[in-house]
Design an enzyme around this catalytic site. Structure first.
Site, PDB file in Angstrom:
ATOM      1  N   TYR A   1       0.896  -1.151   0.104  1.00  0.00           N
ATOM      2  CA  TYR A   1       0.123   0.036   0.050  1.00  0.00           C
ATOM      3  C   TYR A   1       0.957   1.225   0.044  1.00  0.00           C
ATOM      4  O   TYR A   1       1.821   1.436   0.753  1.00  0.00           O
ATOM      5  CB  TYR A   1      -0.967  -0.211   1.403  1.00  0.00           C
TER       6      TYR A   1
ATOM      7  N   LYS B   1     -11.871   0.308   5.484  1.00  0.00           N
ATOM      8  CA  LYS B   1     -12.485  -0.322   4.271  1.00  0.00           C
ATOM      9  C   LYS B   1     -13.735  -1.363   4.574  1.00  0.00           C
ATOM     10  O   LYS B   1     -14.356  -0.963   5.130  1.00  0.00           O
ATOM     11  CB  LYS B   1     -11.234  -0.917   3.591  1.00  0.00           C
TER      12      LYS B   1
HETATM   13  C1  LIG Z   1      -6.406   2.070   2.931  1.00  0.00           C
HETATM   14  C2  LIG Z   1      -5.384   1.067   3.142  1.00  0.00           C
HETATM   15  C3  LIG Z   1      -4.511   1.344   4.123  1.00  0.00           C
HETATM   16  C4  LIG Z   1      -4.419   2.725   5.068  1.00  0.00           C
HETATM   17  O1  LIG Z   1      -5.463   2.847   5.938  1.00  0.00           O
HETATM   18  P1  LIG Z   1      -5.987   4.243   6.162  1.00  0.00           P
HETATM   19  O2  LIG Z   1      -7.188   4.106   7.123  1.00  0.00           O
HETATM   20  O3  LIG Z   1      -6.384   5.203   5.054  1.00  0.00           O
HETATM   21  O4  LIG Z   1      -4.963   5.104   7.091  1.00  0.00           O
HETATM   22  C5  LIG Z   1      -3.468   0.379   4.436  1.00  0.00           C
HETATM   23  N1  LIG Z   1      -3.538  -0.805   3.642  1.00  0.00           N
HETATM   24  C6  LIG Z   1      -4.401  -1.066   2.788  1.00  0.00           C
HETATM   25  C7  LIG Z   1      -4.206  -2.278   1.901  1.00  0.00           C
HETATM   26  C8  LIG Z   1      -5.344  -0.078   2.222  1.00  0.00           C
HETATM   27  O5  LIG Z   1      -5.969  -0.261   1.531  1.00  0.00           O
END
Ligand SMILES: *Cc1c(COP(=O)(O)O)cnc(C)c1O
Length: 389
Positions: free
Chosen positions: A102, A199
């Protein structure tokens, strides 16, 4: 108490099913920052909310149970969880990290950790030989993300864990794409599971949150000390939103995964789609490993159109998905890695990794799959008329 229940039932029937004091069927939101101490020389269960808060703790217990761990930790974002976990390392240590990690994690490792004397090597984590070759004497951590973003590459978690254990390294898995509904890395021997709960876990594009889970008691204590020291804890309203989202995790992921498979099949058959990346397709190179170590391929797929102009036409025509960064929500989200998540990467480097100007990533939501296919069919027709004649 809920040890024998299936995952689906555990989401609803756990220690926080109702509040002991009032019988309330929703976890109470405890706003207090500090807690009255009844005795002058003894602390109660809580003293100060950075160190412990009952609402946040309910979420921390819930995620620990769902991942099959013993301790959960809730942070103000996925990056706060990931960054805090990296603080388990010390000056002079080396990290082996997946090359398609990421973007925020990439930034943390390459522009922050390096200033504190923590070195790194990027590897193709799907290639165990390459992983083994790059372990150094001072390698203390192997960092995985599977399936990866945006090409859904699959890492053999147990294969990497075996190499890590033989070399005294910790292993972390970013489990954001699948959640414990589909993949439980602690059961495969991983030390720390990390999440952007922004997510799928919360699932409604309305909260930023991060989680970490450990199984080993001593490691749990060390991570707790770091959470309390660094202080990037999750606020109580947001903890409640994640708890609320969690209740429907199973049904959301099941529906979205089913639609994602239907869409992947549809796109794979379409003449204007050059390639589809989805671990639920039998011709995906990681299909066998993924099927073995998970309970399903998930709700995210990527597909490739001919070029940037084809993408422009498609995105201008498509109506249902929102065109945005992020993923894992009730609404379908379409993103363009070349100009969003990987915009900072030089074009040659991007192409070397397979992230072309024609690549789109789709996180499938809860819309009717027939509506999505009709929408995509129309948008692809628009592409055909303008770019390919
Ligand atoms: C979005 C995401 C992150 C970071 O998370 P945030 O809540 O935006 O700080 C880390 N890893 C993956 C795979 C992501 O999709």
């Amino acid at each position: 108490m809920s040890g024998n229940y299936s995952f689906q039932t555990k989401l609803l029937h756990n220690r926080h099913k109702f509040d002991e004091g009032t019988g309330a069927v929703s976890v109470p939101i405890q706003h207090a920052s500090t807690f009255h101490q009844k005795e002058f020389d003894k602390f109660g269960s809580y003293d100060y909310s950075r160190s412990g808060n009952p609402t946040r703790e309910a979420l921390e217990e819930a995620i620990a149970e769902l991942e099959g761990g013993t301790r959960g930790f809730a942070f103000s974002s996925g990056m706060a969880a990931i960054s805090t976990a990296f603080l388990l390392l010390s000056k002079g240590d080396h990290v082996l990290i997946t090359e398609d990690v990421y973007g925020g994690t990439y930034r943390m490792v390459t522009s922050v950790l390096n200033r504190f004397g923590i070195d790194h090597t990027f590897v193709d984590m799907t290639n165990l030989h390459e992983v083994a070759l790059n372990i150094k004497d001072n390698t203390k951590l192997i960092y995985m993300e599977t399936p990866s973003n945006p090409l859904l590459k699959v890492t053999d978690i147990q294969g990497v864990v075996k190499l890590a254990k033989a070399n005294n390294c910790l292993t972390f898995v970013d489990n954001t794409f699948l959640t414990p509904a589909l993949q439980r890395p602690l059961e495969l021997g991983v030390d720390v599971v990390l999440h952007s709960a922004t997510k799928f876990l919360s699932g409604h594009s309305d909260v930023l949150a991060g989680l970490a889970v450990t199984k080993d008691e001593e490691l749990g204590n060390r991570l707790y000390a770091l959470q309390n020291s660094f202080g990037a804890v999750l606020g109580v309203q947001d903890a409640w939103l994640v708890l609320r989202g969690l209740k429907t995790l199973h049904v959301r992921l099941e529906q979205s995964s089913k639609s994602a498979k239907t869409l992947a099949d549809f796109l794979q058959k379409h003449d204007l789609v050059e390639k589809v990346y989805y671990p639920g397709l039998t011709d995906h190179p990681g299909y066998a490993v993924h099927s073995y170590q998970t309970d399903g391929p998930g709700a995210v797929l990527s597909f490739e159109l001919k070029n940037e102009e084809a993408v422009r036409q498609f995105v201008n025509r498509v109506k249902i998905p929102v065109f945005a960064v992020s993923l894992g929500a009730v609404e379908s989200i379409l993103s363009y890695p070349a100009k969003m998540s990987h915009a900072a990467m030089p074009r040659e480097e991007r192409y070397k990794r397979g992230i072309t100007d024609g690549l789109l990533r789709l996180s499938v939501g809860l819309e009717s799959v027939d509506d999505l296919i009709a929408d995509f069919t129309e948008a692809l027709q628009a592409v055909e008329q303008s770019v390919f004649i």
